[in-house]
Design an enzyme around this catalytic site. Structure first.
Site, short mmCIF file in Angstrom:
data_model
loop_
_atom_site.label_atom_id
_atom_site.label_comp_id
_atom_site.label_asym_id
_atom_site.label_seq_id
_atom_site.Cartn_x
_atom_site.Cartn_y
_atom_site.Cartn_z
N ASP A 203 -5.83 -3.20 -10.04
CA ASP A 203 -4.44 -2.79 -10.30
C ASP A 203 -3.83 -3.36 -11.57
O ASP A 203 -3.08 -2.68 -12.25
CB ASP A 203 -3.57 -3.18 -9.10
N GLY B 197 -17.45 8.81 -6.74
CA GLY B 197 -18.66 8.24 -7.32
C GLY B 197 -19.14 9.00 -8.55
O GLY B 197 -19.69 8.41 -9.49
N ASP B 198 -18.89 10.31 -8.56
CA ASP B 198 -19.36 11.10 -9.70
C ASP B 198 -18.60 10.80 -10.99
O ASP B 198 -19.03 11.21 -12.07
CB ASP B 198 -19.31 12.59 -9.36
N HIS C 240 -1.09 -2.23 -16.37
CA HIS C 240 -1.33 -1.64 -15.05
C HIS C 240 -2.74 -1.05 -15.03
O HIS C 240 -2.91 0.16 -15.02
CB HIS C 240 -0.27 -0.56 -14.82
N TYR D 259 9.12 -4.04 1.92
CA TYR D 259 7.90 -3.31 1.64
C TYR D 259 7.19 -3.74 0.35
O TYR D 259 7.83 -3.83 -0.71
CB TYR D 259 8.17 -1.79 1.55
N ARG E 212 -2.82 12.32 -13.27
CA ARG E 212 -3.07 13.55 -12.52
C ARG E 212 -2.49 14.70 -13.30
O ARG E 212 -1.28 14.81 -13.40
CB ARG E 212 -2.28 13.52 -11.21
N SER F 134 0.36 4.65 -10.13
CA SER F 134 0.14 4.27 -8.73
C SER F 134 -0.40 5.46 -7.94
O SER F 134 0.05 6.59 -8.13
CB SER F 134 1.45 3.81 -8.10
N ALA F 135 -1.35 5.16 -7.05
CA ALA F 135 -1.92 6.17 -6.15
C ALA F 135 -2.63 7.31 -6.88
O ALA F 135 -2.60 8.46 -6.46
CB ALA F 135 -0.85 6.72 -5.19
N CYS F 136 -3.28 6.98 -8.02
CA CYS F 136 -4.10 7.97 -8.74
C CYS F 136 -5.57 7.57 -8.72
O CYS F 136 -6.36 8.08 -9.53
CB CYS F 136 -3.63 8.13 -10.17
N GLY F 137 -5.94 6.64 -7.86
CA GLY F 137 -7.36 6.33 -7.69
C GLY F 137 -7.88 5.12 -8.45
O GLY F 137 -9.08 5.02 -8.68
N LYS F 138 -7.01 4.19 -8.82
CA LYS F 138 -7.52 2.98 -9.50
C LYS F 138 -8.46 2.19 -8.59
O LYS F 138 -9.52 1.75 -9.01
CB LYS F 138 -6.37 2.06 -9.95
N GLY G 22 5.43 -3.54 -2.98
CA GLY G 22 5.76 -3.84 -4.36
C GLY G 22 7.19 -4.31 -4.57
O GLY G 22 7.51 -4.91 -5.59
N ASN H 201 -10.22 3.27 -6.10
CA ASN H 201 -11.48 3.99 -5.92
C ASN H 201 -12.38 3.86 -7.13
O ASN H 201 -13.59 3.65 -7.01
CB ASN H 201 -11.22 5.48 -5.64
O1 SAT Z 1 3.98 -1.09 -4.05
S1 SAT Z 1 3.06 -1.47 -5.11
O2 SAT Z 1 3.78 -1.54 -6.38
O3 SAT Z 1 2.48 -2.75 -4.83
C1 SAT Z 1 1.83 -0.33 -5.22
C2 SAT Z 1 2.00 0.62 -6.33
O4 SAT Z 1 2.98 1.35 -6.35
O5 SAT Z 1 1.13 0.65 -7.21
MN MN Z 2 -0.34 -0.17 -9.06
#
Ligand code: SAT
Ligand code: MN
Length: 573
Positions: A264, A482-483, A213, A184, A388, A235-239, A186, A241
């Site tokens: 990223d 967007g805001d 990061h 998988y 977050r 990770s997964a906090c909207g970078k 990362g 976006n």
């Molecule tokens: O799995 S990754 O490390 O590529 C994505 C992430 O966790 O930021």
């Molecule tokens: Mn990341």
């Protein structure tokens, strides 16, 4: 050691990649999607036990334990090599080993670093072909390079995808990465977190630069000037976006634009002009799919309409397209979930894994910056930290100076997400969003940040944002997406000394009038006041948590940060 039946060198040609796609299709490892709607796109499903980074199985094996520090797992490298050798022994018997020469940033850039990833997964080859520059072009530059630290050795074997024997191991002093028993993201795309952050952060400390990061974006104002900022979020906090944000109508009308340089990772160096310059070492996006839609992030969605790989999303069997929660309100009727099982959206069980991803070439992004591949990178005017936080952290604040900014980054905290295995929604300290990615002692990392401040004659200004504050019903107050442009506008203006701010115990906060909420009906001036407020009692609690966190680092914690903490305590009264 791994005893593959065959060894194939990846030359990076379309012809070779096409052959590999065919082989992978025939083996059922990837599924071809609708040729008209999603040309040259594929779907892949990982093993159900293998859906995210595994921080508890990730190691920094420096020779001395104290060089890896209290926030990393460590094992003696001699022991670790011996342990892993046994697992790799014969792991590729009956399989093919692919040799992928890859480069982080354009290989011709003076900042480029090279690697070879050995892998027995075609999925990895196809992803690396999107995420990095690969092939013969890279080998030529690698040949010409004189600095041994320019070259990292990566080894990946899927083995049995056995969780108990899954290891993601960095040997910083050897420029080596060994990964086994995962297939998988990362864990196996070794150019990404393993190299471009863990190994590179170590190299950066030794060589006087930074691997962070961070997304990188350029904000173009109506005069046509583009000002760049870099922003670190877990990770997964909207970078992704934020990096591709589309400004609200009132900004678009005036001629504001946002250009994406990276979503990223940023490699940052002091330029000849005394400013901090950033390159994006990657060539693609490995973005979170759920929640991505034509409203939240049209640019990301448009980036993955061709030549993309989808991992662990829903497969719409009627037209061979893909779907995920939050894409639209029409979940497919005849579909398979991320595990490949028949799926009924009415069941209430999500069809896509919360950490399902799209891999897409960055140059397909409609707002990709003209400087995306500029060898010297872009000059950074502001650094933004964020996480977050349901409470405590205001929408935005600015640090008083570089050292205070390092303090602000070091105390970052965020609720955990599905990007790593483990509990979701727990607040944890994640300094500079580097907790899982710093390849050496975090105390030394803070010292390196402080040190860099002295080496940058004209440093960027440092800010903190929090898009995730919630009201009493647990709903997000700030609309986000967007805001967020409204907040970026203040940040950039502050960085250029063109905006006002109020003093607060934690730093400078905008006066509510300083944030433009024109055309934003859901936010009243009162709500904005709330979002910008600094609650002293909550911050006193926060200080306790920071003391606890800092205690981990013992005498490796730079004295300067303790002084900053004491100053904060004093200001809180
Ligand atoms: O799995 S990754 O490390 O590529 C994505 C992430 O966790 O930021
Ligand atoms: Mn990341």
């Amino acid at each position: 050691m791994t005893k593959p039946d065959k060894v194939v060198w990846i030359d990076g040609s379309d012809k070779q990649l096409d052959e590999l796609r065919k082989e992978s299709l025939a083996a059922g490892e990837i599924i071809a999607l609708n040729k008209e709607k999603l040309p040259d796109c594929f779907l892949h499903r990982t093993a159900v036990n293998d859906v995210a980074r595994v921080e508890h199985r990730t190691f920094i094996c420096s020779r001395k334990k104290e060089d890896s520090g209290p926030t990393n797992n460590w094992m003696d490298p001699v022991e670790m090599y011996a342990k892993l050798r046994k697992l790799y022994e014969g792991a590729m018997t009956g399989r093919t080993m692919y040799v992928i020469p890859f480069s982080m940033t354009v290989p011709e850039s003076p900042f480029a670093k090279f690697g070879i990833e050995l892998t027995d997964s075609i999925y990895v080859v196809l992803n690396m072909a999107i995420m990095t520059r690969i092939g013969t072009r890279v080998l030529k530059c690698l040949d010409a390079s004189k600095n041994p630290s320019d070259f990292t050795k990566g080894l990946h074997a899927k083995a049995q995808i056995d969780e108990e024997n899954r290891y993601i191991v960095q040997f910083p002093e050897d420029n080596a990465i060994w990964s086994i028993n995962s297939g998988y993201g990362g864990n196996v795309l070794l150019g990404k977190k393993c190299f471009a952050l863990r190994i590179a952060s170590f190299l950066g400390r030794n060589e006087g630069w930074m691997a962070e990061h961070m997304l990188i974006l350029g904000l173009e104002n109506p005069k046509g000037e583009v000002r760049y900022l870099a922003a670190a979020f877990p990770s997964a906090c909207g970078k992704t976006n934020l990096a591709m944000l589309i400004p609200p109508e009132i900004y678009k009308k005036k001629g504001y634009k946002v250009w994406c340089v990276g979503d990223d990772i940023a490699w940052l160096r002091v330029g000849p002009d005394g400013r901090l310059w950033a390159v994006n070492p990657e060539a693609g996006f490995f973005g979170v799919a759920p929640g991505t839609n034509m409203k939240s992030n049209p640019n990301a969605l448009l980036s993955c309409q061709k030549n993309a790989i989808f991992t662990n999303v829903v497969h719409n069997l009627d037209d061979d397209t893909v779907w995920w929660e939050g894409l639209d309100k029409n979940p497919p009727k005849n579909a398979l979930n991320w595990k490949g099982e028949k799926w009924d959206s009415a069941s209430g069980v999500p069809g896509a894994h919360p950490n399902s991803r799209f891999t897409a070439p960055a140059n397909q992004c409609p707002c990709i910056s003209s400087e995306f591949e500029a060898p010297q990178g872009v000059p950074i005017s502001a650094i933004v930290f964020g996480g977050r936080r349901a409470k405590t952290a205001p929408l935005v604040y600015q640090s008083r100076d570089w050292d205070h900014g390092v303090f602000v980054g070091s105390i970052m905290a965020s609720e955990t997400t599905a990007a790593a295995s483990g509990a979701v929604g727990v607040v944890r300290r994640d300094p500079m969003a580097m907790l899982p990615f710093c390849g050496y002692h975090m105390g030394d990392y803070f010292a390196h940040w402080l040190d860099m401040g002295k080496k940058i004659p004209n440093p960027p200004k440092i800010f903190n944002v929090n898009w995730f504050r919630t009201n009493d019903e647990g709903k997000f107050i700030w609309p986000g997406y967007g805001d967020n442009m409204r907040v970026l506008e203040w940040i950039i203006a502050r960085a250029f000394g063109e905006a006002e701010a109020d003093e607060s115990p934690i730093g400078y906060v905008p006066h509510p009038d300083d944030i433009n909420i024109e055309g934003l009906d859901e936010i009243s001036l009162d709500a904005l006041k709330g979002l910008l407020s600094v609650d002293k009692n909550l911050w006193k609690e926060e200080v306790k948590g920071i003391h606890e966190f800092y205690a981990k680092f013992g005498d490796k914690l730079p004295a300067k940060l303790n002084e900053e903490l004491a100053a904060l305590e004093k200001k809180l009264g």
